[in-house]
Design a protein around this motif. Structure first.
Motif, PDB file in Angstrom:
ATOM      1  N   VAL A 199      14.315  55.317  20.638  1.00 17.18           N
ATOM      2  CA  VAL A 199      15.423  56.200  21.028  1.00 17.18           C
ATOM      3  C   VAL A 199      15.845  57.003  19.808  1.00 17.18           C
ATOM      4  CG1 VAL A 199      17.757  56.331  21.954  1.00 17.18           C
ATOM      5  CG2 VAL A 199      16.184  54.563  22.787  1.00 17.18           C
ATOM      6  N   VAL A 200      15.758  58.350  19.909  1.00 19.54           N
ATOM      7  CA  VAL A 200      16.036  59.200  18.745  1.00 19.54           C
ATOM      8  C   VAL A 200      17.359  59.954  18.866  1.00 19.54           C
ATOM      9  CG1 VAL A 200      13.585  59.497  18.217  1.00 19.54           C
ATOM     10  CG2 VAL A 200      14.731  61.123  19.759  1.00 19.54           C
ATOM     11  N   ALA A 201      18.002  59.928  20.038  1.00 24.92           N
ATOM     12  CA  ALA A 201      19.286  60.606  20.226  1.00 24.92           C
ATOM     13  C   ALA A 201      19.894  60.134  21.534  1.00 24.92           C
ATOM     14  CB  ALA A 201      19.119  62.120  20.243  1.00 24.92           C
ATOM     15  N   VAL A 202      21.218  60.336  21.651  1.00 22.70           N
ATOM     16  CA  VAL A 202      21.929  59.977  22.873  1.00 22.70           C
ATOM     17  C   VAL A 202      22.792  61.156  23.294  1.00 22.70           C
ATOM     18  CG1 VAL A 202      23.574  58.401  23.956  1.00 22.70           C
ATOM     19  CG2 VAL A 202      21.988  57.542  22.221  1.00 22.70           C
ATOM     20  N   LEU A 203      22.719  61.499  24.585  1.00 17.86           N
ATOM     21  CA  LEU A 203      23.563  62.543  25.172  1.00 17.86           C
ATOM     22  C   LEU A 203      24.412  61.906  26.263  1.00 17.86           C
ATOM     23  CD1 LEU A 203      20.928  65.422  25.621  1.00 17.86           C
ATOM     24  CD2 LEU A 203      22.355  64.927  23.636  1.00 17.86           C
ATOM     25  N   THR A 204      25.701  62.243  26.290  1.00 15.54           N
ATOM     26  CA  THR A 204      26.580  61.734  27.328  1.00 15.54           C
ATOM     27  C   THR A 204      27.456  62.852  27.876  1.00 15.54           C
ATOM     28  OG1 THR A 204      28.390  60.198  27.822  1.00 15.54           O
ATOM     29  CG2 THR A 204      28.246  60.997  25.572  1.00 15.54           C
ATOM     30  N   ALA A 205      27.734  62.781  29.155  1.00 14.24           N
ATOM     31  CA  ALA A 205      28.578  63.801  29.779  1.00 14.24           C
ATOM     32  C   ALA A 205      30.046  63.581  29.476  1.00 14.24           C
ATOM     33  CB  ALA A 205      28.344  63.814  31.288  1.00 14.24           C
ATOM     34  N   ASN A 206      30.427  62.338  29.119  1.00 14.84           N
ATOM     35  CA  ASN A 206      31.825  62.018  28.835  1.00 14.84           C
ATOM     36  C   ASN A 206      32.171  62.306  27.374  1.00 14.84           C
ATOM     37  OD1 ASN A 206      32.363  61.024  31.467  1.00 14.84           O
ATOM     38  ND2 ASN A 206      31.363  59.098  30.945  1.00 14.84           N
ATOM     39  N   ASP A 207      33.464  62.383  27.109  1.00 20.08           N
ATOM     40  CA  ASP A 207      33.951  62.640  25.756  1.00 20.08           C
ATOM     41  C   ASP A 207      34.044  61.314  24.988  1.00 20.08           C
ATOM     42  OD1 ASP A 207      35.173  63.556  23.469  1.00 20.08           O
ATOM     43  OD2 ASP A 207      37.098  64.035  24.413  1.00 20.08           O
ATOM     44  N   GLU A 208      32.871  60.736  24.681  1.00 21.23           N
ATOM     45  CA  GLU A 208      32.846  59.381  24.128  1.00 21.23           C
ATOM     46  C   GLU A 208      31.790  59.193  23.041  1.00 21.23           C
ATOM     47  OE1 GLU A 208      34.320  57.067  28.209  1.00 21.23           O
ATOM     48  OE2 GLU A 208      32.195  57.068  27.645  1.00 21.23           O
ATOM     49  N   ALA A 209      31.432  60.240  22.316  1.00 23.83           N
ATOM     50  CA  ALA A 209      30.347  60.138  21.342  1.00 23.83           C
ATOM     51  C   ALA A 209      30.613  59.079  20.278  1.00 23.83           C
ATOM     52  CB  ALA A 209      30.117  61.500  20.682  1.00 23.83           C
ATOM     53  N   VAL A 210      31.801  59.077  19.702  1.00 22.32           N
ATOM     54  CA  VAL A 210      32.117  58.122  18.640  1.00 22.32           C
ATOM     55  C   VAL A 210      32.154  56.699  19.177  1.00 22.32           C
ATOM     56  CG1 VAL A 210      33.855  57.433  16.952  1.00 22.32           C
ATOM     57  CG2 VAL A 210      33.355  59.854  17.285  1.00 22.32           C
ATOM     58  N   LEU A 211      32.726  56.517  20.365  1.00 23.14           N
ATOM     59  CA  LEU A 211      32.786  55.186  20.970  1.00 23.14           C
ATOM     60  C   LEU A 211      31.382  54.640  21.227  1.00 23.14           C
ATOM     61  CD1 LEU A 211      35.684  55.813  23.517  1.00 23.14           C
ATOM     62  CD2 LEU A 211      35.805  54.486  21.401  1.00 23.14           C
ATOM     63  N   VAL A 212      30.470  55.487  21.672  1.00 22.24           N
ATOM     64  CA  VAL A 212      29.089  55.056  21.885  1.00 22.24           C
ATOM     65  C   VAL A 212      28.439  54.723  20.553  1.00 22.24           C
ATOM     66  CG1 VAL A 212      26.799  55.792  22.645  1.00 22.24           C
ATOM     67  CG2 VAL A 212      28.800  56.339  24.044  1.00 22.24           C
ATOM     68  N   SER A 213      28.569  55.628  19.574  1.00 26.81           N
ATOM     69  CA  SER A 213      27.902  55.452  18.282  1.00 26.81           C
ATOM     70  C   SER A 213      28.344  54.177  17.576  1.00 26.81           C
ATOM     71  CB  SER A 213      28.170  56.660  17.391  1.00 26.81           C
ATOM     72  OG  SER A 213      27.526  56.533  16.146  1.00 26.81           O
ATOM     73  N   ASN A 214      29.636  53.861  17.660  1.00 28.35           N
ATOM     74  CA  ASN A 214      30.158  52.674  16.980  1.00 28.35           C
ATOM     75  C   ASN A 214      29.568  51.379  17.530  1.00 28.35           C
ATOM     76  OD1 ASN A 214      31.757  54.201  15.303  1.00 28.35           O
ATOM     77  ND2 ASN A 214      33.629  53.944  16.526  1.00 28.35           N
ATOM     78  N   ARG A 215      28.980  51.421  18.705  1.00 29.71           N
ATOM     79  CA  ARG A 215      28.437  50.220  19.336  1.00 29.71           C
ATOM     80  C   ARG A 215      26.909  50.178  19.315  1.00 29.71           C
ATOM     81  NH1 ARG A 215      33.243  51.441  20.855  1.00 29.71           N
ATOM     82  NH2 ARG A 215      34.716  49.849  21.621  1.00 29.71           N
ATOM     83  N   LEU A 216      26.286  51.182  18.724  1.00 32.09           N
ATOM     84  CA  LEU A 216      24.825  51.203  18.646  1.00 32.09           C
ATOM     85  C   LEU A 216      24.338  50.434  17.429  1.00 32.09           C
ATOM     86  CD1 LEU A 216      23.984  54.942  19.534  1.00 32.09           C
ATOM     87  CD2 LEU A 216      23.911  52.932  21.034  1.00 32.09           C
ATOM     88  N   ARG A 217      23.171  49.856  17.569  1.00 30.10           N
ATOM     89  CA  ARG A 217      22.564  49.125  16.455  1.00 30.10           C
ATOM     90  C   ARG A 217      21.545  49.974  15.710  1.00 30.10           C
ATOM     91  NH1 ARG A 217      21.446  43.999  20.378  1.00 30.10           N
ATOM     92  NH2 ARG A 217      23.635  43.414  20.715  1.00 30.10           N
ATOM     93  N   VAL A 218      21.475  51.232  16.058  1.00 31.65           N
ATOM     94  CA  VAL A 218      20.561  52.162  15.401  1.00 31.65           C
ATOM     95  C   VAL A 218      21.308  53.459  15.146  1.00 31.65           C
ATOM     96  CG1 VAL A 218      19.706  52.988  17.628  1.00 31.65           C
ATOM     97  CG2 VAL A 218      18.307  53.313  15.573  1.00 31.65           C
ATOM     98  N   GLY A 219      21.069  54.087  13.989  1.00 30.80           N
ATOM     99  CA  GLY A 219      21.752  55.331  13.662  1.00 30.80           C
ATOM    100  C   GLY A 219      21.020  56.537  14.208  1.00 30.80           C
ATOM    101  N   VAL A 220      21.549  57.111  15.282  1.00 23.28           N
ATOM    102  CA  VAL A 220      20.948  58.303  15.886  1.00 23.28           C
ATOM    103  C   VAL A 220      22.051  59.305  16.183  1.00 23.28           C
ATOM    104  CG1 VAL A 220      19.007  57.052  16.911  1.00 23.28           C
ATOM    105  CG2 VAL A 220      21.145  57.338  18.212  1.00 23.28           C
ATOM    106  N   PRO A 221      21.727  60.584  16.293  1.00 28.23           N
ATOM    107  CA  PRO A 221      22.750  61.573  16.673  1.00 28.23           C
ATOM    108  C   PRO A 221      23.217  61.352  18.104  1.00 28.23           C
ATOM    109  CG  PRO A 221      20.574  62.599  16.605  1.00 28.23           C
ATOM    110  CD  PRO A 221      20.419  61.221  16.034  1.00 28.23           C
ATOM    111  N   VAL A 222      24.535  61.462  18.293  1.00 26.46           N
ATOM    112  CA  VAL A 222      25.138  61.303  19.622  1.00 26.46           C
ATOM    113  C   VAL A 222      26.011  62.526  19.885  1.00 26.46           C
ATOM    114  CG1 VAL A 222      26.531  59.852  21.136  1.00 26.46           C
ATOM    115  CG2 VAL A 222      25.194  58.796  19.288  1.00 26.46           C
TER     116      VAL A 222
END
Length: 522
Positions: free
Chosen positions: A153-176
């Motif tokens: 997984v090299v990036a994450v896209l979400t429709a909600n306004d939650e990029a930081v909340l998602v990133s803080n819970r990932l175990r890999v550093g990717v652009p969100v």
């Protein structure tokens, strides 16, 4: 003692002066009111007569005669035209901004819904895409499970306004990136994502060679990569999609102005370029156009005004001559000065023996502002006029000079970070997409191009060797417009603002000039 009333019914406002003296030179009262029913209409004449009576009653005067120049309305039709976008072939920019972002990297992969990450092959890089029903916890859990199973997984896209909340819970550093049109991304063959946090603007997606390489573009598609890269300068995040087929671009036909050579077209991209605006901060895909019309309507004559006032009315055939006569009573001006009347719809340029009326003034500036900022015309009407404030907090504001002050009454908390302008109801928030410094630069550039450029057109037609320009009319009250005209004309031309009879200011040139001409002929 004869009491004269000079009456100037304009497209937007009606001005009246009451004067006495043998030559009508002694000003006793002045006033203005919005023009009702349109210039040249009976309703406008009746509104002017009411204003005359109010002024006369307030001063204890009885009007003996009136001076009036019946003129048909010169309407300025303002139109927005959306231009064809530069074609980008199979490449599309899904987004170039987001409410929040996380990560500091770039990645290219196949778009896969988060609910199907477990089914994806581990052979290819993946861009995980979450539609609005997936909250940040579920998105992070699905991505982490996929990574643990060996998915790249090299990036994450979400429709909600939650990029930081998602990133803080990932175990890999990717652009969100959030606030993304995920369905658009999922329809693509490949998706490129880049986020820069504090390291300046984008680096990869603004490189056409990198785009051509990672997307495997053909030689004939390199121009498309250049167009996409150019559009993303100044962005700090972006998502670019590669589609399986070239998208059809519908070209918009070049507008054909109905006003002939006098029509004025202003491209928003030219204003943005002159202001050096950040890409994406203001709209540049349109032009605004002003054309002349309405001059063939028969105006209400002196008989109608005479009936409304109950006094004799002297007809002045040349409103332009009246404007010049009134303007030349400004202290310090010389007889060879060019008089420029800036109104809502038109710019009138008047010399001793020539006059030109050009569409494109305050109304066109309002339309350009509304279109560029994507706000309402009513908000743009106030925003264009003067400097703005930035709401630092609900009670602390900063002006365009960097000075800060506290408000007596706090603004709504939702306005924090917005630009505010003065309106009759108080401070009006009008945009949060640009800073105060950027807004100042765009606003001044727009005034130079719309008003300053139009004044230049008129002077080139009637007085190319002018050494002095005197501004009158409602637009002359805008200090930035005076500056815009001065900058366009250069240091060789002196630019000043009218002050009729040294006391009436810039608005009453026509009204006072009518009295001066009528009294001289009486």
């Amino acid at each position: 003692m004869t009491v004269w009333a000079g009456i100037d019914i304009g497209n937007a406002t009606t001005e009246v002066v009451l004067c006495t003296g043998v030559d009508g030179s002694q000003v006793q009262a002045s006033g203005r009111t919005p023009t009702r029913g349109g210039k040249g209409s009976l309703r406008a004449v009746q509104g002017a007569a009411q204003l005359v009576r109010r002024l006369a009653d307030a001063q204890g005067l009885v009007v003996d005669r009136a001076a009036f120049a019946p003129t048909p309305p010169v309407s300025s039709a303002v139109e927005r035209v959306r231009l064809a976008v530069r074609p980008t072939g199979r490449l599309t920019v899904v987004t170039r901004s987001a409410a929040t972002t996380a990560g500091d990297d770039a990645g290219v992969g196949v778009p896969v819904p988060v609910e199907r990450l477990g089914e994806a092959t581990s052979e290819y890089p993946i861009v995980a895409c979450a539609t609005r029903q997936w909250d940040y916890g579920a998105v992070a859990r699905r991505v982490n499970e996929a990574v643990e199973a060996g998915r790249n997984v090299v990036a994450v896209l979400t429709a909600n306004d939650e990029a930081v909340l998602v990133s803080n819970r990932l175990r890999v550093g990717v652009p969100v990136v959030d606030d993304v049109d995920v369905r658009h991304a999922l329809s693509a063959d490949l998706v490129a994502v880049e986020v820069r946090q504090g390291a300046g603007p984008l680096q990869r997606l603004t490189d056409p060679f990198w785009l051509a390489d990672v997307f495997g573009l053909r030689d004939d598609e390199r121009a498309d990569a250049s167009a996409v890269a150019d559009s993303l300068f100044d962005s700090v995040c972006a998502v670019v999609a590669l589609d399986g087929a070239t998208r059809t671009t519908i070209a918009c036909p070049q507008p054909e102005p109905t006003g002939g050579d006098e029509a004025l077209l202003v491209y928003l991209a030219d204003i943005a370029a002159q202001a050096n605006s950040r890409r994406g901060s203001v709209a540049v895909d349109s032009l605004v156009m002003a054309t002349l019309g309405g001059g063939d309507q028969a105006p209400a004559d002196v008989a109608a005004l005479g009936a409304a006032l109950g006094v004799p009315v002297t007809r002045i055939d040349a409103e332009a001559a009246a404007a010049r006569a009134g303007a030349l009573t400004t202290p310090g001006v010389t007889a060879d000065v060019v008089v420029v009347d800036i109104g809502g719809g038109t710019v009138d340029v008047v010399t001793d023996d020539a006059r030109v009326v050009l569409p494109g003034a305050g109304q066109l500036l309002t339309s350009a502002t509304a279109t560029a900022l994507e706000i309402s015309r009513s908000a743009a009407e106030y925003a264009k006029r003067a400097e703005a404030l930035t709401a630092v907090t609900v009670q602390l504001v900063e002006d365009e000079h960097g000075r800060r002050r506290f408000l007596d009454k706090p603004v709504d908390g939702k306005c924090t970070g917005w630009l505010l302008t003065s309106a009759p109801s108080g401070l009006l928030p009008f945009t949060s997409r640009i800073s105060g410094a950027e807004w100042r630069s765009w606003r001044l550039a727009a005034k130079r191009m719309v008003i300053g450029g139009n004044v230049m057109r008129g002077i080139d037609k009637v007085a190319p060797d002018a050494g002095g320009v005197l501004l009158v009319g409602g637009g002359a009250g805008d200090d930035e417009l005076v500056r815009a005209v001065s900058e366009q004309l250069g240091h060789r031309v002196a630019v000043g603002r009218g002050n009729v009879r040294g006391q009436l200011g810039h608005r009453f040139a026509v009204a006072y000039g009518l009295v001066a001409l009528a009294a001289a002929a009486h």
